[in-house]
Design an enzyme around this catalytic site. Structure first.
Site, PDB file in Angstrom:
ATOM      1  N   ASN A  86       7.605 -42.731  38.300  1.00 46.03           N
ATOM      2  CA  ASN A  86       6.587 -43.989  38.435  1.00 46.03           C
ATOM      3  C   ASN A  86       4.996 -43.086  39.630  1.00 46.03           C
ATOM      4  O   ASN A  86       4.182 -43.071  39.130  1.00 46.03           O
ATOM      5  CB  ASN A  86       6.172 -45.137  39.265  1.00 46.03           C
ATOM      6  N   TYR A 151      -4.560 -34.062  35.109  1.00 39.35           N
ATOM      7  CA  TYR A 151      -3.721 -35.076  34.263  1.00 39.35           C
ATOM      8  C   TYR A 151      -3.714 -35.415  33.189  1.00 39.35           C
ATOM      9  O   TYR A 151      -1.947 -35.979  33.128  1.00 39.35           O
ATOM     10  CB  TYR A 151      -4.604 -36.362  35.521  1.00 39.35           C
TER      11      TYR A 151
END
Ligand code: NAI
Length: 248
Positions: A86, A151
């Site tokens: 995560n 990203y």
């Protein structure tokens, strides 16, 4: 009969989606180790999550130390049944302002560290012939979003890696899936949206459910994918996004 509780590792488990997932795991009797960089933050999160939660401070950008780190975790806690990759960082900058170093930093945390940690954990999961891994993607891998080039590259790679891992590891008992959160109200999305009302309006206007998600919404999906309820599910990317990825 194996009655020992399941063991999970959640990276970035001290905040946002990671913390919500930690709480969901603990509430379901899963012994959970959270990993992050800030000892104080981890300690507070572990106290908050309850007795089944432990923590280890480690900067996952230190990839060369990951094998030793995982060995020490297994020695102390045993072989994990679940890994939730995560931890992540975002960076909002226009394309031409992103330096090579910026790009590398985002790829390092969001992709290279995920690979190294997964590889080391999988070595142990293969020994017991079972395991479940959940990676975290983003809407940036579902459609084009400006100002988040590194990203986007990292999260798009995460989805490909999820499928490749699933095909290679599922025959050996390890399921690998991915959750793609939409726009979820956490510190990370706050940084990207609160100072940019136009971007926030755009997000909400193309989200059929018309609101940001809650970290618990994502946690519930991660819990499902790691549970026996999903024992025939592998290689999927599950959007948890209020319809954002299919919105007009
Ligand atoms: P957050 O910033 O609250 O959590 C990220 C966690 O990762 C933090 O606890 C941080 O300490 C940890 N972390 C970062 N770099 C690390 C490193 N080198 N070593 C160890 N830990 C590190 O953000 P949030 O929103 O909870 O994000 C969690 C995941 O969900 C990330 O992968 C993010 O990309 C993804 N995501 C979030 C969305 C949102 O709207 N909040 C949307 C789509 C994806």
């Amino acid at each position: 009969m194996n009655i020992s509780p399941k063991l999970a590792i959640i990276t970035g488990g001290a905040s946002g989606i990671g913390l919500a997932t930690t709480k969901a795991f603990v509430a379901n009797g899963i012994k959970t180790i959270i990993i992050g960089r800030n000892e104080e933050k981890l300690k507070a999160a572990a106290n908050d999550a309850g007795e089944l939660c432990s923590y280890k401070a480690y900067d996952l950008n230190n990839t060369s130390g990951i094998p030793d780190f995982v060995n020490s975790l297994v020695k102390e806690f045993g072989t994990p049944d679940i890994l939730v990759n995560n931890a992540g960082i975002n960076m909002k900058k226009s394309f031409t302002e992103v330096t090579d170093q910026d790009f590398q930093q985002v790829i390092q945390t969001n992709l290279l560290s995920v690979f190294s940690l997964s590889r080391e954990v999988v070595k142990y999961m293969l020994e017991i012939g079972s395991g479940s891994i959940v990676n975290i993607s983003s809407m940036a891998a579902q459609y084009g979003i400006p100002l988040v080039i590194a990203y986007t590259a990292a999260k798009s790679a995460i989805e490909g890696m999820t499928r490749a891992m699933a095909t290679e590891l599922s025959p050996r008992g390890i399921r690998v899936n991915c959750v793609a959160p939409g726009f979820i109200a956490t510190a990370m999305s706050g940084t990207a949206l609160d100072s940019d009302p136009e971007r926030k309006n755009k997000v909400l206007s193309r989200t059929p459910m018309g609101k940001l998600g809650d970290a618990n919404d994502v946690a519930a999906a991660i819990l499902y994918l790691t549970s026996d309820a999903a024992k025939f599910v592998t290689g999927v990317v599950l959007p948890v996004d209020g319809g954002n990825s299919i919105g007009f």
